[in-house]
Every structure is written in structure tokens, then in C-alpha cells.
Design an enzyme around this catalytic site. Structure first.
Site, PDB file in Angstrom:
ATOM      1  N   ASP A   1      -1.387   6.777   6.504  1.00  0.00           N
ATOM      2  CA  ASP A   1      -2.455   5.844   6.157  1.00  0.00           C
ATOM      3  C   ASP A   1      -2.604   4.907   7.353  1.00  0.00           C
ATOM      4  OD1 ASP A   1      -4.085   3.810   5.252  1.00  0.00           O
ATOM      5  OD2 ASP A   1      -2.858   3.308   3.505  1.00  0.00           O
TER       6      ASP A   1
ATOM      7  N   LYS B   1     -11.817  -2.103   8.459  1.00  0.00           N
ATOM      8  CA  LYS B   1     -10.986  -2.903   9.362  1.00  0.00           C
ATOM      9  C   LYS B   1     -11.462  -2.744  10.810  1.00  0.00           C
ATOM     10  CE  LYS B   1      -8.095  -3.095   5.756  1.00  0.00           C
ATOM     11  NZ  LYS B   1      -7.836  -4.245   4.894  1.00  0.00           N
TER      12      LYS B   1
ATOM     13  N   TRP C   1       0.825  -1.210   0.000  1.00  0.00           N
ATOM     14  CA  TRP C   1       0.000   0.000   0.000  1.00  0.00           C
ATOM     15  C   TRP C   1       0.855   1.254   0.000  1.00  0.00           C
ATOM     16  CZ3 TRP C   1      -4.078  -1.813  -1.828  1.00  0.00           C
ATOM     17  CH2 TRP C   1      -4.566  -3.055  -1.429  1.00  0.00           C
TER      18      TRP C   1
END
Length: 355
Positions: free
Chosen positions: A166, A190, A99
Site C-alpha cells: 500500500d 496524496k 491502515w
């Protein structure tokens, strides 16, 4: 048979959050209309957004001068929006996984990108140490938790430039010093809500500095000014986020979530280290408490599929590791229970005894 959800995302939610959201999908606040069909501008929905924002600020102790907004597009859209809004000449990125690499790729469209460090050569099995940030960088971007490889930065870094993070897979799992960040973003699926909404926390006085014309929808100021209501927001995911935030507060806040996360991780990592069949995949000091990755020891490699089938037969769901790593991944987000982790450990012990 009881199921234990270890999916990496979308992931498990507290049962009461699911049930309360489902009730509102049938009849929102006694209106006779479904949450799925009401207008986002209905008088009953604005309080949902207001309370959710207030709880986020309370739980994370967000100081004055920051805005909280809900957007669509997931973290992947933020990979673009961050440099669009913050990159002036040069940005620094810490490359700790897939990511982070994707975020870097998008940033290169807007200016110079410096990779301050990377663990790619070691398949991202550790968090790089001892790196420096260029003093003239507009910001440093980090990915705090790496779902695929199982490493995590579980502290707030001190750096001489703006810090952007992030936190898609570990937000609300520990206290955060938000004042150290100019922007924090997180896909909700999540620790916060069902998939479909992205949380963004922004330091107000850092907006509007980029030397470019930004399309309306990609300008953070648009959404700050309209309180997440510039366009139709994802109503149901925001409501599920509200219920999750209520659940976090009721259960002791992020401090309690942090304690539970450490407890779950200690139980599972202890078994991974003890069990002769398995081994962890990352450096011990950088182990994630959210995504616990492990593989069969080399001499037992042929048992990978049999263990997966055995664990599945015992109710474990979503423990197959990402194809980049192989083996297994037990995602232990806030809603994961100690019971679930202990059930996985028991399956590992039973399988060891059989082999």
C-alpha cells in the site's frame, strides 16, 4: 494572507493541475461539454487514460508483464481485493499502523494471516526490525508510509515471497523497483490526484491463482482485460492524475520528487530537533518525509492549543495531528513547496521567541 496546505489527504495539488483540470471541467478539449458530463467512452477521453498509464509506466520504470489500472473505492477496497485475488492459504502482514491493521482485518476473511511484526505496543513509533516472513506465505503485505504516526519504509524490501504494498501516501515521491512487487496500490489523494480514484499496479502472471470464485467487480482480471473501462471510471480524478503526472515529469520525475522530499523534511525536522518547545514522535531512523509528526515537549504541553492558533493565524492549514498521536502533523507531499515548509518553521521560531 497566503495559505499553506499541510492536510494529510485529500491534500494539496500543484496549482497548475487544479487550474488545468478546472478548465477542462468547463470545456473539455473544445468539445463544448464539461469533463464532468462526457461519456467515459468518448473518443477524446480514451487518450487521457492511455497517456496517464504510459506516464505511470515511464515515471516508475515499470517492466514488461505488469498492468496499470484505475479503480474506485480507495485503498480500503484494496484491503479486501488483495487477499481475494492473492491469498491462497496464508498471508503475512507487517503491522506498522492503522491502515496496515485494517488491511490485516480484511485479509483474515480469506485465510490465515500471520503478523510478522508490530510496533503497536509503542503506538507505532518505529518500523519493526529483524522479523522473518514464513516461507510458505502467499505474500507479504506492507504499508510503506504511515500517515497517522509518521513512519515510513523508504526502500524496496528483499523478501523470499511475493511482495504487495500500500503506497497510498508516498507513491511518486521516490524511485521504486517495481519488479520486486506483485501488486502496488495507492489512493490518489496524496501525491497523484483529487480523491476518487485508486491506482493499482499488478504483475500479470500472478492473477487468477486464488482457489475461489471472485465476484466480477472484485476480480483484478476484469479491470485489466477492460483497461479500467469495465464500469464507468472516475473521469475527473483520472484527468487530474494525468495533469499531475505531466507536472511530475516536467519537474524532473520521481528522482527530483525524492530530492525535494528529503529537502523539505530536513528543513522541518531540523527545526523540530532544535526548537525547545517541540519534539518528534517517532524514532529518527524511521521518520517519514511525507507526514512529519511532532508534539510539544512535556513541559510546554499547555502551549499546544496556542501554537495551533498561532500557526493558523500565519496561514498554516491542516497541521493538527491525528487524534491517535495528538500534537501536529505537517504533510509534505510532492506539491508542497519549500516556501510552505519555511513558513511553518518561521512560525515555530516566532512562537518559541514569544514563550
Amino acid at each position: 494572507m497566503k495559505k499553506y496546505n499541510f492536510n494529510a489527504g485529500p491534500s494539496m495539488l500543484p496549482r497548475e493541475v487544479i487550474e488545468k483540470t478546472a478548465q477542462q471541467c468547463l470545456d473539455f478539449n473544445g468539445s463544448g461539454l464539461s469533463l464532468m458530463e462526457i461519456s467515459h467512452r468518448a473518443k477524446d477521453f480514451q487518450p487521457v487514460v492511455d497517456e496517464a498509464v504510459a506516464l505511470i509506466k515511464e515515471l516508475l520504470q515499470i517492466p514488461e508483464g505488469y498492468s496499470v489500472i484505475f479503480l474506485g473505492g480507495g485503498a480500503s477496497l484494496e484491503f479486501c481485493m488483495i487477499p481475494y485475488n492473492f491469498l491462497i492459504k496464508k498471508a503475512a502482514y507487517l503491522n506498522t499502523g492503522t491502515w496496515a491493521k485494517k488491511a490485516m482485518k480484511e485479509a483474515k476473511l480469506f485465510g490465515e494471516v500471520v503478523e510478522v511484526a508490530s510496533s503497536a505496543d509503542a503506538n507505532y513509533t518505529f518500523i519493526p526490525k529483524g522479523w522473518e516472513v514464513p516461507a510458505d506465505a502467499d505474500y507479504l503485505h506492507i504499508t510503506t508510509n504511515n500517515t497517522i504516526y509518521g513512519t515510513e519504509i523508504r526502500k524496496d524490501l528483499d523478501v523470499p515471497v511475493r511482495l504487495i504494498a500500500d503506497m497510498s501516501s508516498d507513491i511518486f515521491s521516490r524511485p521504486i523497483d517495481v519488479a520486486k512487487y506483485d501488486a502496488i496500490y495507492a489512493g490518489a489523494q496524496k501525491n497523484l490526484a483529487m480523491a476518487g480514484v485508486t491506482l493499482v499496479i499488478l504483475k500479470d502472471d500472478t492473477l487468477g491463482k486464488a482457489p475461489r470464485q471472485i465476484p466480477t467487480m472484485l476480480d483484478y482480471r476484469t479491470h485489466v482485460d477492460k483497461g479500467s473501462m469495465f464500469n464507468t471510471p472516475p473521469v475527473v480524478p483520472i484527468y487530474s492524475a494525468l495533469e499531475t503526472l505531466r507536472w511530475i515529469k516536467k519537474n524532473g520525475g520521481v528522482e527530483a520528487m525524492d530530492k525535494l522530499a528529503q529537502q523539505r523534511a530536513d528543513i522541518l525536522y531540523s527545526e523540530i530537533d532544535r526548537n525547545k518547545l517541540f519534539r518528534g514522535t517517532v524514532e529518527t531512523e524511521d521518520r517519514s518525509v511525507m507526514n512529519i509528526c511532532f508534539v510539544m515537549n512535556d513541559e510546554y504541553a499547555e502551549l499546544e492549543k496556542p501554537f495551533f492558533e498561532y500557526a493558523t493565524s500565519k496561514g498554516m492549514v491542516g497541521i493538527k495531528g491525528h487524534r491517535s498521536v495528538g500534537g501536529f502533523r505537517a504533510s509534505c507531499y510532492n506539491a508542497q513547496t519549500i516556501e510552505g515548509v519555511e513558513a511553518l518553521v518561521q512560525a515555530m521560531k516566532e512562537f518559541e521567541a514569544q514563550h
